[in-house]
Design an enzyme around this catalytic site. Structure first.
Site, PDB file in Angstrom:
ATOM      1  CG  HIS A   1      -2.039   0.925   1.256  1.00  0.00           C
ATOM      2  ND1 HIS A   1      -2.390   1.750   0.234  1.00  0.00           N
ATOM      3  CD2 HIS A   1      -2.898   1.224   2.270  1.00  0.00           C
ATOM      4  CE1 HIS A   1      -3.401   2.518   0.588  1.00  0.00           C
ATOM      5  NE2 HIS A   1      -3.732   2.229   1.822  1.00  0.00           N
TER       6      HIS A   1
ATOM      7  CG  HIS B   1      -4.404   0.723  -8.257  1.00  0.00           C
ATOM      8  ND1 HIS B   1      -5.735   0.660  -7.928  1.00  0.00           N
ATOM      9  CD2 HIS B   1      -3.843   1.630  -7.425  1.00  0.00           C
ATOM     10  CE1 HIS B   1      -5.964   1.525  -6.953  1.00  0.00           C
ATOM     11  NE2 HIS B   1      -4.844   2.121  -6.617  1.00  0.00           N
TER      12      HIS B   1
ATOM     13  CG  ASP C   1       2.784   4.420  -4.027  1.00  0.00           C
ATOM     14  OD1 ASP C   1       1.940   3.553  -3.751  1.00  0.00           O
ATOM     15  OD2 ASP C   1       2.821   5.536  -3.462  1.00  0.00           O
TER      16      ASP C   1
END
Ligand code: SDX
Length: 443
Positions: free
Chosen positions: A283, A322, A378
């Site tokens: 995460h 994702h 990210d």
């Protein structure tokens, strides 16, 4: 002050035609399950039973909630196939281009953009709550020199509950207002204190003459100068990154905040659950892992071999993939453009070249395309944070500062949702049937 939108309980389905007929092959019976907003109610499955009078009725089984809506929410909309992300209907691209983090924080909670008076008052309130109790400084000084800042942040936010016992009056809107202001205001201060602790530097106290982001950068970087002057490129980059990370519907950490908050605990304790979830490498911890992966690759010539290793099952391409986006994460597009601007200032470095080569190869390789694995938010953020001299282990703390706005908006929406109650999922039991206890040891 406009009330946050209370999620209306649906009274009717999408019309009588909208239902599914389920025929139970065990009984031959057909059951009509109404469809509302594209979903059936899992509770409706309970009426599907066998002839056995002890049959409790059907459960829905959905490990990791891959296809289960836990709530009705009007805060954030994501279309994973089209790569769409909107906060209260506003496209993320437009907010990133023109808004501020505090305007977005207001929007996420209240559902509408603030007027000038509301915004000025909100900025004033946040600015004047940036200080933390001096005992928090002593608390932070108790950590080892090499403590992970996410562990420090998580413990500190949970500890704030001990300073504000009235925050437990969660159905008093004034208590929710001040708790949300305190968290938005104090999390950057605590985060900066964690950074200074890791560096062995004295803590820098808030400067109420600076903007939200510049005050944070001042608490992180000010040394002996009377007032810190942030690099405007870095200041704007961080503002945009905070906007991009502010909310993301029912992600793992937000689900944790909602679940813990559903026990009616105070918001400080509920939010510390979100920080804990965000710490995980799958995460929010992914931005830290992306940099470690790039450091491990070491040179752009090693990228093909690393990619082959991932395809062979040796680890993951961190920053890719994702649960919802099965196309490019729209935030990654914006972050990549931001990285280009930042690197014009600090110079393109070896790690950016490795990241660009990783993306180039992965986007053309069937292993990743067939699994719909694209860069997520990210993948590039760590490169920007690193160019701003933040240590790798601090990246997720920056994510947590921003997600504070989303966690608290989602927490309040959960509290005000008449359909919600304490979260308590069921299970499919796979253990022993009853058996007699016969001890085999001497107690
Ligand atoms: C965030 O939910 C959110 O909204 C989160 C977030 C937010 O704003 O809150 O967007 C922030 O957490 C972004 C995600 C950051 N995490 C990473 O970058 C870590 C690397 N990514 C993966 O771990 C993974 O993609 C997840 C966790 C993000 C999603 O995992 P899923 O949806 O459970 O998918 P999966 O693990 O079932 O993967 C499906 C397939 C598998 O292969 P097969 O078993 O079918 O052969 O894809 C493979 C996986 O092995 N796979 C990857 C991969 N991600 C998935 N293979 C290589 N590299 C990867 N990164």
């Amino acid at each position: 002050m406009t009330k946050p939108s209370i999620v209306d309980v649906p009274t009717a389905t999408d019309g009588p035609a909208n239902a599914i007929d389920v025929t139970d092959s065990r009984t031959g019976q057909t059951h009509k399950l109404p469809i509302t907003d594209g979903a059936i109610r899992a509770a409706d499955l309970k009426k599907i039973k066998t002839a056995d009078e002890d049959d409790p009725g059907l459960l829905s089984y959905d490990p990791a909630f891959l296809n289960t809506a836990s709530c009705r929410s009007s805060i954030t909309f994501i279309d994973g196939d089209k790569g769409i992300l909107r906060y209260r209907g506003y496209p993320i691209e437009q907010l990133a281009e023109s808004s501020s983090f505090l305007e977005v924080a207001w929007l996420l909670r209240k559902g509408e953009l603030p007027n000038q008076q509301e915004y000025d008052q909100f900025v004033h309130d946040i600015t004047y709550h940036t200080y933390v109790h001096e005992n928090m400084r002593k608390f932070l000084e108790g950590f080892r020199y090499d403590a992970h800042p996410m562990a420090m942040l998580n413990s500190s936010v949970a500890a704030l509950a001990s300073f504000y016992p009235r925050s437990r009056n969660i159905f008093d809107e004034r208590e929710r207002d001040i708790s949300i202001i305190r968290l938005l205001a104090k999390v950057p201060t605590i985060a900066a204190f964690c950074y200074r602790h890791l560096k062995g530097l004295p803590f820098v106290y808030p400067d109420n003459g600076l903007s939200y982001v510049d005050n944070f950068l001042s608490m992180v970087a000010r040394m002996t100068e009377p007032r810190y002057e942030a690099n405007p490129i870095f200041s704007r980059a961080l503002e945009v990154l905070f906007i991009l990370h502010a909310d993301h519907e029912q992600n793992c950490s937000t689900s944790a905040v909602r679940a813990v908050g559903s026990s009616h605990v105070d918001p400080f304790s509920a939010m510390s659950a979100g920080i804990a979830a965000l710490f995980g490498p799958l995460h929010g911890g992914a931005n830290e892992q992306v940099l470690r992966m790039i450091e491990e690759i070491g040179h752009v010539k090693n990228v093909p071999q690393f990619i082959e290793g991932v395809k062979g099952g040796k680890g993951k391409l961190m920053g890719f993939g994702h649960r919802v986006y099965k196309s490019y994460d729209p935030r990654a597009t914006i972050v990549k453009e931001l990285a280009d601007e930042v690197f014009k200032v600090v110079g393109v470095d070896r790690d950016l070249e490795i990241a660009l080569e990783l993306e180039r190869i992965a986007l053309s390789d069937d292993y990743f395309k067939s699994r719909k694995l694209y860069p997520n938010v990210d993948f590039y953020t760590g490169l920007i944070y690193r160019s701003m001299a933040f240590p790798t282990e601090f990246f997720t703390v920056l994510f947590a500062i921003a997600r504070t706005a989303g966690w608290l908006s989602q927490w309040e929406e959960m509290l005000l949702d008449k359909e919600q109650k304490i979260a308590r999922p069921r299970q499919v039991y796979t253990g022993y049937d009853e058996r007699a206890y016969r001890r085999q040891i001497k107690l």
